[in-house]
Design a protein around this motif. Structure first.
Motif, PDB file in Angstrom:
ATOM      1  N   LYS A 293       0.832  -1.194   0.000  1.00 10.56           N
ATOM      2  CA  LYS A 293       0.000   0.000   0.000  1.00 10.56           C
ATOM      3  C   LYS A 293       0.870   1.247   0.000  1.00 10.56           C
ATOM      4  O   LYS A 293       1.743   1.416   0.844  1.00 10.56           O
ATOM      5  CB  LYS A 293      -0.914   0.005   1.227  1.00 10.56           C
ATOM      6  N   GLY A 294       0.616   2.138  -0.971  1.00 10.20           N
ATOM      7  CA  GLY A 294       1.357   3.377  -1.071  1.00 10.20           C
ATOM      8  C   GLY A 294       2.701   3.250  -1.744  1.00 10.20           C
ATOM      9  O   GLY A 294       3.410   4.237  -1.909  1.00 10.20           O
ATOM     10  N   ARG A 295       3.081   2.030  -2.148  1.00  7.46           N
ATOM     11  CA  ARG A 295       4.374   1.820  -2.795  1.00  7.46           C
ATOM     12  C   ARG A 295       4.183   1.161  -4.157  1.00  7.46           C
ATOM     13  O   ARG A 295       3.131   0.589  -4.444  1.00  7.46           O
ATOM     14  CB  ARG A 295       5.286   0.949  -1.922  1.00  7.46           C
ATOM     15  N   LYS A 296       5.206   1.220  -4.985  1.00  5.44           N
ATOM     16  CA  LYS A 296       5.155   0.616  -6.309  1.00  5.44           C
ATOM     17  C   LYS A 296       6.426  -0.179  -6.572  1.00  5.44           C
ATOM     18  O   LYS A 296       7.500   0.191  -6.116  1.00  5.44           O
ATOM     19  CB  LYS A 296       5.028   1.684  -7.404  1.00  5.44           C
ATOM     20  N   TYR A 297       6.264  -1.253  -7.324  1.00  7.32           N
ATOM     21  CA  TYR A 297       7.430  -1.962  -7.840  1.00  7.32           C
ATOM     22  C   TYR A 297       8.049  -1.157  -8.977  1.00  7.32           C
ATOM     23  O   TYR A 297       7.382  -0.353  -9.622  1.00  7.32           O
ATOM     24  CB  TYR A 297       7.029  -3.336  -8.369  1.00  7.32           C
ATOM     25  N   GLY A 298       9.300  -1.409  -9.227  1.00  2.00           N
ATOM     26  CA  GLY A 298       9.938  -0.836 -10.401  1.00  2.00           C
ATOM     27  C   GLY A 298       9.669  -1.710 -11.613  1.00  2.00           C
ATOM     28  O   GLY A 298       9.252  -2.869 -11.489  1.00  2.00           O
ATOM     29  N   ASN A 299       9.889  -1.150 -12.798  1.00  2.00           N
ATOM     30  CA  ASN A 299       9.737  -1.944 -14.014  1.00  2.00           C
ATOM     31  C   ASN A 299      11.048  -1.926 -14.791  1.00  2.00           C
ATOM     32  O   ASN A 299      12.087  -1.522 -14.283  1.00  2.00           O
ATOM     33  CB  ASN A 299       8.552  -1.449 -14.850  1.00  2.00           C
ATOM     34  N   ALA A 300      10.989  -2.386 -16.040  1.00  2.00           N
ATOM     35  CA  ALA A 300      12.215  -2.551 -16.827  1.00  2.00           C
ATOM     36  C   ALA A 300      12.960  -1.245 -17.039  1.00  2.00           C
ATOM     37  O   ALA A 300      14.174  -1.250 -17.280  1.00  2.00           O
ATOM     38  CB  ALA A 300      11.869  -3.184 -18.176  1.00  2.00           C
ATOM     39  N   TYR A 301      12.259  -0.108 -16.955  1.00  2.00           N
ATOM     40  CA  TYR A 301      12.897   1.175 -17.217  1.00  2.00           C
ATOM     41  C   TYR A 301      13.451   1.833 -15.965  1.00  2.00           C
ATOM     42  O   TYR A 301      14.010   2.923 -16.039  1.00  2.00           O
ATOM     43  CB  TYR A 301      11.921   2.110 -17.932  1.00  2.00           C
ATOM     44  N   ASP A 302      13.296   1.187 -14.831  1.00  2.00           N
ATOM     45  CA  ASP A 302      13.925   1.680 -13.610  1.00  2.00           C
ATOM     46  C   ASP A 302      15.302   1.037 -13.513  1.00  2.00           C
ATOM     47  O   ASP A 302      15.441  -0.125 -13.119  1.00  2.00           O
ATOM     48  CB  ASP A 302      13.066   1.340 -12.391  1.00  2.00           C
ATOM     49  N   GLN A 303      16.317   1.796 -13.900  1.00  2.00           N
ATOM     50  CA  GLN A 303      17.673   1.293 -13.953  1.00  2.00           C
ATOM     51  C   GLN A 303      18.631   2.292 -13.327  1.00  2.00           C
ATOM     52  O   GLN A 303      18.286   3.459 -13.106  1.00  2.00           O
ATOM     53  CB  GLN A 303      18.093   1.021 -15.407  1.00  2.00           C
ATOM     54  N   ILE A 304      19.832   1.819 -13.044  1.00  2.00           N
ATOM     55  CA  ILE A 304      20.889   2.707 -12.561  1.00  2.00           C
ATOM     56  C   ILE A 304      22.120   2.506 -13.428  1.00  2.00           C
ATOM     57  O   ILE A 304      22.289   1.457 -14.059  1.00  2.00           O
ATOM     58  CB  ILE A 304      21.245   2.458 -11.084  1.00  2.00           C
ATOM     59  N   TYR A 305      22.957   3.520 -13.446  1.00  2.00           N
ATOM     60  CA  TYR A 305      24.215   3.435 -14.182  1.00  2.00           C
ATOM     61  C   TYR A 305      25.322   3.058 -13.213  1.00  2.00           C
ATOM     62  O   TYR A 305      25.490   3.693 -12.163  1.00  2.00           O
ATOM     63  CB  TYR A 305      24.541   4.764 -14.859  1.00  2.00           C
ATOM     64  N   VAL A 306      26.077   2.024 -13.550  1.00  2.00           N
ATOM     65  CA  VAL A 306      27.150   1.550 -12.685  1.00  2.00           C
ATOM     66  C   VAL A 306      28.485   1.772 -13.381  1.00  2.00           C
ATOM     67  O   VAL A 306      28.681   1.327 -14.516  1.00  2.00           O
ATOM     68  CB  VAL A 306      26.979   0.059 -12.351  1.00  2.00           C
ATOM     69  N   SER A 307      29.382   2.466 -12.711  1.00  2.00           N
ATOM     70  CA  SER A 307      30.704   2.730 -13.261  1.00  2.00           C
ATOM     71  C   SER A 307      31.749   1.951 -12.487  1.00  2.00           C
ATOM     72  O   SER A 307      31.759   1.955 -11.253  1.00  2.00           O
ATOM     73  CB  SER A 307      31.025   4.229 -13.208  1.00  2.00           C
ATOM     74  N   ASP A 308      32.613   1.247 -13.209  1.00  2.00           N
ATOM     75  CA  ASP A 308      33.714   0.555 -12.561  1.00  2.00           C
ATOM     76  C   ASP A 308      35.058   1.056 -13.059  1.00  2.00           C
ATOM     77  O   ASP A 308      36.097   0.441 -12.837  1.00  2.00           O
ATOM     78  CB  ASP A 308      33.614  -0.961 -12.773  1.00  2.00           C
ATOM     79  N   THR A 309      35.043   2.183 -13.762  1.00  2.00           N
ATOM     80  CA  THR A 309      36.289   2.796 -14.242  1.00  2.00           C
ATOM     81  C   THR A 309      36.259   4.286 -13.959  1.00  2.00           C
ATOM     82  O   THR A 309      35.193   4.897 -13.836  1.00  2.00           O
ATOM     83  CB  THR A 309      36.471   2.581 -15.756  1.00  2.00           C
ATOM     84  N   THR A 310      37.429   4.893 -13.866  1.00  2.00           N
ATOM     85  CA  THR A 310      37.541   6.326 -13.598  1.00  2.00           C
ATOM     86  C   THR A 310      37.263   7.123 -14.868  1.00  2.00           C
ATOM     87  O   THR A 310      37.784   6.813 -15.926  1.00  2.00           O
ATOM     88  CB  THR A 310      38.942   6.672 -13.084  1.00  2.00           C
ATOM     89  N   THR A 311      36.412   8.141 -14.752  1.00  2.00           N
ATOM     90  CA  THR A 311      36.143   9.041 -15.869  1.00  2.00           C
ATOM     91  C   THR A 311      36.223  10.475 -15.386  1.00  2.00           C
ATOM     92  O   THR A 311      36.295  10.745 -14.178  1.00  2.00           O
ATOM     93  CB  THR A 311      34.747   8.804 -16.472  1.00  2.00           C
ATOM     94  N   THR A 312      36.200  11.400 -16.331  1.00  2.00           N
ATOM     95  CA  THR A 312      36.262  12.819 -15.975  1.00  2.00           C
ATOM     96  C   THR A 312      34.986  13.271 -15.293  1.00  2.00           C
ATOM     97  O   THR A 312      34.999  14.137 -14.415  1.00  2.00           O
ATOM     98  CB  THR A 312      36.503  13.669 -17.236  1.00  2.00           C
ATOM     99  N   TYR A 313      33.861  12.665 -15.685  1.00  2.00           N
ATOM    100  CA  TYR A 313      32.566  13.117 -15.199  1.00  2.00           C
ATOM    101  C   TYR A 313      32.188  12.341 -13.944  1.00  2.00           C
ATOM    102  O   TYR A 313      31.674  11.228 -14.011  1.00  2.00           O
ATOM    103  CB  TYR A 313      31.510  12.947 -16.290  1.00  2.00           C
ATOM    104  N   LYS A 314      32.450  12.947 -12.794  1.00  2.00           N
ATOM    105  CA  LYS A 314      32.191  12.254 -11.538  1.00  2.00           C
ATOM    106  C   LYS A 314      30.705  12.034 -11.301  1.00  2.00           C
ATOM    107  O   LYS A 314      30.313  11.104 -10.600  1.00  2.00           O
ATOM    108  CB  LYS A 314      32.796  13.032 -10.372  1.00  2.00           C
ATOM    109  N   SER A 315      29.862  12.871 -11.873  1.00  2.00           N
ATOM    110  CA  SER A 315      28.424  12.678 -11.686  1.00  2.00           C
ATOM    111  C   SER A 315      27.957  11.354 -12.274  1.00  2.00           C
ATOM    112  O   SER A 315      26.933  10.814 -11.871  1.00  2.00           O
ATOM    113  CB  SER A 315      27.649  13.825 -12.337  1.00  2.00           C
TER     114      SER A 315
END
Length: 361
Positions: free
Chosen positions: A309-331
């Motif tokens: 109640k009051g919550r939702k599951y995520g779907n296929a478009y709920d994703q995160i970006y995972v970085s395992d290498t150093t880049t210039t863009y820290k964001s």
């Protein structure tokens, strides 16, 4: 047309009063003339009553016709969002709630028309929703069946800052423990690290209370699952999207969704009267454990919140970006834990849009 009706309503009423009874407007409507048919105040009250009735009729019509449906505040459509409608239809048109898929052969009925609703709602950062549905499919035959993501959520592990992201692709009815997860995927992230380090083998446990978590159906509750590596594949961050929109029914069916298997992964489920603990053993250089099997033992994580109640599951478009290498863009490295008004709970987030709900925190 409604405006025109209101505009001429007073004229029509006066004409009916005056012409129908053979009297003038001044005689029909008068402010203080006791000989008038109605006073101005009585006339205006009657007009207001009629306008209210017209508004009520108009609202009823608008609320139930396609014009309102398509132009209302939210798009009224049959969309896949969490568990609202995660399946498609069978050949008879009946709902298939457990396993949306696309057959491997183009000539089969399940590939001649789409039995799966690929249209999904995407949550945006400012509280709006967008319609999206460009899950990749293929024009010809493929090696194996395609399964889009049914739902996705995260759970906090027993180790601070580490979260397990769970994605479910294929399930079926089992006995006695309700719906069994035939294809599922677990990935993990460490929020304390800007750059994820998957070089070392990692064992992660996650415990949930059985007063709040249970099987999808069934009364027996989750069963103990011995440590095993049957039908378990592992992958690194570079193997595919994190996590993917859809997968094949076997591990190495296509270069886009196969896993490199850098080592052997293991799953264990321990159950007490009060709680269930799932152990994920990720080998070195791995952040993905994928389980694919339609017979025992099934995917260790078959637990879902009892109260959504009051919550939702995520779907296929709920994703995160995972970085395992150093880049210039820290964001690009930041995986944040934020409160999601869309999902109604805390969530993992890296993109502007898309939030993976954390359902045990």
């Amino acid at each position: 047309m409604e405006r025109h009706i209101k505009k001429y309503l007073s004229y029509v009423l006066v004409i009916v009063l005056a012409v129908g009874m053979g009297i003038s407007y001044a005689y029909a409507v008068g402010a203080n003339d006791s000989n008038a048919f109605v006073t101005i105040q009585e006339y205006e009250e009657r007009v207001e009553e009629i306008e209210t009735s017209i508004n009520n009729i108009s609202k009823t019509i608008l609320d139930t016709n396609m014009d309102y449906v398509m132009n209302g505040p939210r798009l009224q459509a049959n969309l896949v969002e969490g568990f609202e409608n995660k399946g498609g239809t069978n050949l008879a048109g009946a709902s298939v709630m457990y396993y949306p898929y696309r057959d491997n052969a183009e000539s089969t009925w399940f590939s001649r028309y789409s039995p799966v609703n690929y249209v999904m709602l995407g949550d945006t950062w400012d509280g709006r929703q967008v319609v999206t549905g460009n899950i990749p499919t293929y024009a010809g035959d493929v090696n194996n069946t395609l399964f889009p993501c049914m739902c996705r959520f995260a759970v906090k592990s027993d180790t601070p800052n580490i979260y397990i992201i769970l994605s479910f692709y294929y399930a079926g009815i089992g006995d006695p423990d309700g719906i069994r997860i035939y294809i599922g995927q677990a990935s993990y992230v460490d929020l304390s690290k800007e750059i994820q380090d998957y070089s070392q083998a990692t064992t992660i446990t996650a415990t949930v209370p059985l007063t709040e978590w249970w099987n999808l159906g069934g009364t027996a509750g989750p069963q103990t699952l011995a440590r095993n590596n049957t039908s378990i594949y592992t992958g690194s961050k570079s193997d595919s999207m994190f996590p993917p929109y859809l997968i094949y029914s076997t591990n190495n069916s296509a270069t886009t969704y196969n896993l490199s298997n850098p080592g052997t992964g293991w799953l264990t489920r321990a159950v007490t009267p009060l709680s269930a603990t799932v152990t994920f053993e990720f080998p070195a250089n791995s952040c993905i454990i994928r389980y694919e099997n339609t017979s025992t033992p099934y995917f260790a994580w078959n637990l879902f919140p009892i109260d959504m109640k009051g919550r939702k599951y995520g779907n296929a478009y709920d994703q995160i970006y995972v970085s395992d290498t150093t880049t210039t863009y820290k964001s690009a490295h930041v995986i944040a834990k934020v409160y999601s008004p869309q999902k109604g709970c805390l969530a993992l987030k890296s993109y502007l849009n898309g939030e993976i709900p954390i359902l045990n925190e």
